[in-house]
Design an enzyme around this catalytic site. Structure first.
Site, PDB file in Angstrom:
ATOM      1  N   GLY C  40       0.835  -1.203   0.000  1.00 35.82           N
ATOM      2  CA  GLY C  40       0.000   0.000   0.000  1.00 35.82           C
ATOM      3  C   GLY C  40       0.865   1.247   0.000  1.00 35.82           C
ATOM      4  O   GLY C  40       1.911   1.296   0.638  1.00 35.82           O
ATOM      5  N   GLY C  42      -0.607   4.535   0.253  1.00 31.50           N
ATOM      6  CA  GLY C  42      -1.339   5.724   0.693  1.00 31.50           C
ATOM      7  C   GLY C  42      -0.477   6.478   1.695  1.00 31.50           C
ATOM      8  O   GLY C  42       0.741   6.305   1.730  1.00 31.50           O
ATOM      9  N   ARG C 330     -19.514  13.666  13.056  1.00 29.18           N
ATOM     10  CA  ARG C 330     -20.094  13.111  11.845  1.00 29.18           C
ATOM     11  C   ARG C 330     -21.237  12.143  12.097  1.00 29.18           C
ATOM     12  O   ARG C 330     -22.255  12.179  11.417  1.00 29.18           O
ATOM     13  CB  ARG C 330     -19.000  12.376  11.074  1.00 29.18           C
ATOM     14  CG  ARG C 330     -18.003  13.330  10.522  1.00 29.18           C
ATOM     15  CD  ARG C 330     -16.842  12.622   9.900  1.00 29.18           C
ATOM     16  NE  ARG C 330     -15.991  13.619   9.247  1.00 29.18           N
ATOM     17  CZ  ARG C 330     -14.871  13.351   8.616  1.00 29.18           C
ATOM     18  NH1 ARG C 330     -14.448  12.104   8.553  1.00 29.18           N
ATOM     19  NH2 ARG C 330     -14.176  14.299   8.052  1.00 29.18           N
ATOM     20  N   HIS C 401     -18.027   6.245   4.508  1.00 33.33           N
ATOM     21  CA  HIS C 401     -16.869   7.060   4.204  1.00 33.33           C
ATOM     22  C   HIS C 401     -15.572   6.466   4.724  1.00 33.33           C
ATOM     23  O   HIS C 401     -14.569   6.429   4.039  1.00 33.33           O
ATOM     24  CB  HIS C 401     -17.099   8.437   4.808  1.00 33.33           C
ATOM     25  CG  HIS C 401     -15.936   9.342   4.690  1.00 33.33           C
ATOM     26  ND1 HIS C 401     -15.344   9.614   3.482  1.00 33.33           N
ATOM     27  CD2 HIS C 401     -15.239  10.035   5.610  1.00 33.33           C
ATOM     28  CE1 HIS C 401     -14.333  10.444   3.684  1.00 33.33           C
ATOM     29  NE2 HIS C 401     -14.231  10.690   4.956  1.00 33.33           N
ATOM     30  N   GLU C 425      -5.623   3.280   7.986  1.00 37.20           N
ATOM     31  CA  GLU C 425      -7.029   2.880   8.096  1.00 37.20           C
ATOM     32  C   GLU C 425      -7.172   1.358   8.195  1.00 37.20           C
ATOM     33  O   GLU C 425      -8.172   0.854   8.706  1.00 37.20           O
ATOM     34  CB  GLU C 425      -7.824   3.406   6.883  1.00 37.20           C
ATOM     35  CG  GLU C 425      -9.329   3.275   7.042  1.00 37.20           C
ATOM     36  CD  GLU C 425     -10.121   3.808   5.851  1.00 37.20           C
ATOM     37  OE1 GLU C 425      -9.528   4.453   4.972  1.00 37.20           O
ATOM     38  OE2 GLU C 425     -11.343   3.571   5.813  1.00 37.20           O
TER      39      GLU C 425
END
Lengths: 246, 223, 637
Positions: C40, C42, C330, C401, C425
């Site tokens: 990954g 990111g 949120r 999300h 994440e």
């Protein structure tokens, strides 16, 4: 007369099964296309039909579908990312087309971006250009406090404008010479505008331009088609700046 | 060696030599305009240049060098550009306010200018500088009048000058961009100026054959 | 099995410093001999690759994209939090820590969160030094804004493209190391399996997405930073290629999956339009700083928004939560939007949308000021919806999300499988049951730049790692399993496309495991997920062949994993008999309709052990101990 709720589109799509294959255009009919669909959603639907017909679906790069990852892109009727300015293909909506339109879909065509399959091209040349010098050499942990270096708002904003590049390659695709000057110019400018970028300023531009040249991109002829095609509105001022930096 | 010259440098070499050639065009034009003054003025100017001797040769060599470099690097760049897109698009559409048209024309206008240049040298440089008008030898002046009032020679001249106009219309602002001094504030003005200067020079040049053709045989050229 | 967080003891604020000192180091001369795999690219993966290579490790980095710069971190819009207190408004590391713990509804590990808050400060320094063009004030110093759920201005931003700028920063730091030879980059490679040797993570199997070839890669440790699993809902704000595959295959090799049911539903997204819809687009939460959320007071009001006078509008967030107003966290904003729509007050054709209105902000600050703040977001909205938010209020609706759950990790970010480290994440660690805005970027970079470079050394130097080779049996076996799996997928040749199955699964997840969940619904969901999965393995049609770029095959593998993962998701949601953060069980709410936690019985991390497809996973608990803050009912009134 009220606009029809859905439209039909005739698609002429470049199909090429692998990098060595010759490739040809194939025609597909997209019916019941909602004007609210994005271009890629329309392709999804066409692909669904192709799969059900037992054929290989059209390969196209895509990921975020909100115009920021830079994956998607195709030349639509001769225009990179299609007829609307400052949008990527994924953000282009079918309301930009009329019922009965014929759309020719081609991959980015540049020797430095060989076709992988159908509309998918290999843009790793961009990564190699960045690796050649598109960074500030600061090791993790060695940074001073962020407020040690004030940057005038004008420069910071200009650097941001340059840094917005998503690396989609539309500039190369649109350039009559398949030049990568806008991509490289934007990165060179971002760092040359910032005080952090000064120590490597001279060597950075040399290395990046050298790498750009050796990847086989064409030369900039100041046609500025790149600027018109850029989905992020990056201006050729950054090419100008790069020319001055070298 | 050539491959180690960065693409931007190549463009800058083309730009510099282009500016030199542009300077020559201006100088040549100012000399040419003496034709409106009459045979003595033009021939005296030619004599003046001739008398410069080694200086003239220096200028000539500089000019030839500029020309050769300009063409050589352009050829290099064009070859690279063609190689950069081996597979062409099936559908093309100009993006960028149709500027790409001017750009695409650059090598063609360049080649046109070069071809005409040879013709031009054969017309005026490598020939005896004599020209009889009404039985009187007016030297260079007579040669120019006789040649350019010929519709074929004059017409080719006009075509070539228009090619120069198209060439310059893109080239002038391109030079500023290539050297990195253009930005979006001045660019629209630059583009306009480039057009005005480019076609202005072309029209100024064209004025000569047009004048000569329209006056030919009327006897108004020589008293 | 009891799970240990392996955090050091002592005072919370000193734990990380103390730990860094106590951990063993790797001799600089030996680092080059240590091979690390990072999956990954990111924020977490790229920053880890760069930092580990700078330390001298031999780093091998894999990404599924054709370029590492395309990882989905790039789409984060709003900003990144840091406890710099540049605004002198009372912020501190402790306050950021406290806000994060509270925002996460007291379901996160205190020590991790405090470390995150400490590192936040250094992240900003690092990024600025890399040339990340953060927004600045006229004096040349960095600008801050407040962001959902916080009462201080601690969010650093770069217009609405903060994620992009931070990712490009991390990406270029990594490319610098690629150039220096410390990082070997493998693009267009998807991790299909984790290889264990003697119970330790020693390598991976990847499929080269261009050639279709299966490759084996051995290493001394494996770092997985492959993001979240929001796409289990089919429609989410995640990128199309975001997937759970790498994490799930690690899980199937023994790594525990923690709190999978904690899903963040983002309140401000562009509503669904039709069944062809392929993804949902997020509109940054920063819009709530100036935009006011409302619905008509009257049910089924079909008037144009501009024709509805103020007294007939219900600014429900401002009414219900006067102190936070439109800036509530949120989960609360999202749930309230759903309530209003369930109540028949939703707007737009579908009735599944609420207004986000900038009329008053434009009146107050002028159109120019609003444009400077949100111009690009407004443009994006206009592109998609074809309506001008300067003139008409936006229509928004919540969408999946971010996923707080993920592979379980200890304080060192190592999973229960020795050598398998999980960042960003993909792990479960720092956000508890709900993530605050502008905290995801912070966590990804904290893990990658500052945590893993320290903790990996401790693992390497304190573990016996005999040499393994890619031709060892463990690798050959794992590769064969992957090959069989691919053959099986390609061999079904059924009648439905992969997308059709994915969409079907997503609908079940959204309807029954979405913003509000209940026992009956979750039980139904488990049943239906199993049905869909059975159908999938009987009737999916995967076109094309293996030895070529085959996007259908890629999707099929990912959807197959979602089919298995979804069941565990629902099981986790069913077992957690409480409401907390992003997990809302309708049986457990206060009289005012707020989430009601059960600290007595559920103050733990639920880590699930894989026991075979279709078999009930085994629950392992990590008790959460709160020494510094006392769990309380969250109140944003």
């Amino acid at each position: 007369m009220a606009a029809p709720k859905t439209i039909s589109i005739k698609l002429k799509v470049w199909r090429q099964s692998n990098p060595e294959a010759k490739g040809e255009f194939k025609t597909y009919q997209a019916t019941d296309v909602s004007p609210h669909m994005s271009f890629l959603e329309m392709l999804d639907v066409v692909n669904g039909d192709i799969i059900k017909a037992g054929d290989d679906p059209i390969a196209f790069d895509h990921d975020c579908r909100e115009g920021i990852c830079g994956s998607c892109g195709a030349v639509v009727n001769g225009e990179a990312h299609g007829p609307k300015s400052q949008v990527t293909l994924c953000q282009l909506h079918m309301r930009s087309f009329n019922d009965g339109d014929e759309i020719t879909l081609e991959p980015w065509r540049a020797s430095a971006f060989p076709v992988v399959k159908d509309l998918v091209v290999d843009r790793s040349a961009f990564d190699r250009i960045i690796a050649a010098g598109g960074y500030i050499s600061v090791k993790t942990g060695s940074a001073p406090d962020a407020h040690c270096l004030p940057v005038s708002k004008v420069d910071a904003d200009a650097a941001f404008d340059a840094a917005q590049c998503i690396g989609c390659g539309a500039c190369v695709a649109a350039c009559p010479n398949a030049s990568a000057s806008l991509f490289v110019g934007a990165k060179v400018s971002q760092f040359s505008l910032l005080p952090q970028g000064q120590p490597e300023r001279k060597s950075r531009v040399k290395k990046m331009v050298w790498q750009m040249d050796s990847e086989g991109f064409g030369n900039c002829s100041n046609a500025f088609a790149c600027e018109a095609a850029c989905p992020k509105g990056i201006t050729v001022d950054f090419i100008s700046r790069m020319n001055r930096e070298l | 060696m050539l491959t180690s010259i960065p693409s931007i440098r190549k463009k800058q070499i083309i730009a510099v030599t282009g500016v030199m050639l542009f300077g020559f065009l201006l100088a040549h034009l100012s000399g040419n305009f003496l034709i409106f003054k009459g045979p003595e003025a033009l021939n005296a100017y030619a004599q003046f240049l001739h008398d410069l001797g080694p200086v003239l040769w220096g200028m000539r060599i500089g000019l030839i060098a500029a020309f050769v470099l300009h063409m050589f690097f352009t050829a290099l760049v064009v070859v690279e550009n063609v190689k950069a897109r081996k597979a062409r698009y099936a559908v093309t559409k100009d993006q960028g306010e149709h500027r790409t048209l001017l750009v695409r024309l650059m090598p063609y206008t360049g080649v046109t200018i070069f071809a005409y240049l040879i013709f031009h040298l054969l017309d005026f440089t490598f020939v005896e500088k004599t020209g009889f008008i009404n039985g009187v030898d007016y030297g260079l002046y007579g040669l120019v009048v006789n040649t350019l009032s010929n519709p074929i020679h004059g017409g080719l001249y006009i075509i070539a000058m228009l090619a120069i106009g198209v060439h310059l219309a893109h080239a002038m602002q391109s030079v500023v961009q290539t050297f990195g001094f253009a930005n979006k504030c001045i660019r629209p003005k630059l583009v306009q100026a480039s057009m005005v200067i480019g076609f202005g020079i072309a029209l100024a040049y064209c004025a000569i054959p047009i004048y000569l053709i329209s006056c030919a045989g009327s006897g108004c050229l020589v008293k | 099995m009891k799970l240990h967080s392996n955090e050091p003891d002592g005072k919370l604020s000193e734990k990380w410093e103390k730990h860094k000192f106590q951990m063993k180091l790797v001799n600089p001369a030996n680092k080059r001999k240590v091979k690390l795999i990072v999956v990954g690219t990111g924020l977490a993966g790229a920053s880890a690759s760069a930092s580990l290579s700078e330390l001298g490790y031999d780093v091998h980095t894999f990404c599924i994209h054709e370029s590492p710069r395309r990882a989905h971190s790039i789409a984060a819009q709003g900003g990144i939090n840091a406890a710099k207190n540049y605004r002198n408004d009372g912020d501190s590391v402790y306050r950021l820590f406290y806000d994060t713990i509270k925002g996460g509804d007291f379901r996160a590990r205190e020590s991790n969160v405090h470390r995150l808050a400490e590192n936040s400060v250094k992240i900003i320094d690092q990024c600025v030094a890399q040339g990340v063009p953060f927004a600045r004030e006229y004096g040349g110093l960095l600008d801050n804004r407040s962001f959902g759920g916080a009462q201080v201005s601690r969010t650093f931003y770069a217009k609405g493209q903060t994620g992009q700028q931070l990712l490009l920063g991390a990406y270029s730091a990594m490319m610098k190391e690629v150039n220096a030879g410390g990082v070997k980059l493998y693009h267009s490679c998807e991790m299909l399996d984790l290889v264990l040797v003697d119970g330790k993570a020693r390598g991976i199997i990847v499929r080269n997405l261009r050639t279709g070839e299966l490759e084996t890669h051995a290493a001394d440790a494996v770092i997985v930073a492959t993001g979240g699993y929001g796409n289990v809902f089919y429609l989410s704000t995640n990128a199309k290629q975001s997937n759970v595959t790498a994490a799930w295959r690690c899980h199937k090799r023994g790594a525990f999956m923690a709190n999978p049911c904690y899903t963040q539903i983002h309140p401000t997204c562009i509503p669904v339009k039709g069944d062809y819809q392929s993804k949902l687009t997020l509109m940054s939460e920063s819009l709530r700083n100036d935009g006011r959320v409302w619905v008509p007071k009257k049910k089924d009001d079909t008037r144009k928004p501009s024709e509805i006078p103020d007294e007939e509008r219900d600014y429900y967030l401002e009414r219900k939560y006067p102190s936070f107003g439109n800036l509530v966290p949120r989960d609360i904003a999202a749930r309230n939007a759903k309530e209003q729509c369930d109540d028949g007050k939703g707007v737009s054709e579908s009735g599944l949308a609420v207004y986000l209105d900038f009329r008053d902000a434009i009146k107050r600050d002028g159109r120019k000021a609003v444009e400077a703040r949100y111009g690009n977001l407004f443009d994006m909205y206009y592109q998609i919806i074809d309506s001008n938010p300067y003139e008409e209020p936006m229509v928004i609706y919540p969408a999946v999300h971010y996923t707080m759950g993920g592979l379980w990790v200890d304080y060192n970010l190592m999973s229960n499988v020795p050598g398998l480290h999980v960042l960003g994440e993909a792990n479960f660690s720092d956000h508890g049951a709900n993530r605050l805005g502008a905290s995801a970027l912070m966590q990804g970079l904290s893990d990658g730049y500052f945590v893993i470079p320290s903790t990996i050394g401790n693992y390497i130097s304190s573990t016996d790692l005999p040499k393994v080779s890619e031709t060892d049996k463990a690798f050959e076996d794992a590769k064969k399993e992957c090959q069989d799996y691919i053959d099986k997928l390609l061999g079904i040749k059924g009648s439905k496309t992969v997308d059709e199955f994915h969409r079907e699964l997503g609908l079940v997840m959204w309807d029954l495991c979405g913003m509000a969940r209940d026992k009956a619904g979750l039980e139904e969901a488990i049943k239906r997920i199993r049905d869909i999965r059975d159908q999938f393995w009987k009737d999916v049609h995967v076109s094309g062949e293996q030895n070529n770029l085959n996007q259908e095959l890629e999707k099929a593998g990912r959807v197959a994993d979602y089919m298995e993962f979804a069941e565990q998701f629902a099981i986790d949601a069913l077992h957690r008999e409480e409401s907390c953060g992003g997990h809302f069980r309708t049986e457990h709410q206060t009289e005012e309709g707020e989430a009601k936690r059960d600290d007595e019985n559920f103050s733990y991390v639920a880590a699930w052990e894989f026991k075979g497809v279709g078999n009930a996973p085994e629950l392992h608990k990590e008790e959460l101990v709160f020494e510094e803050v006392q769990p309380s009912q969250r109140s944003y009134k």
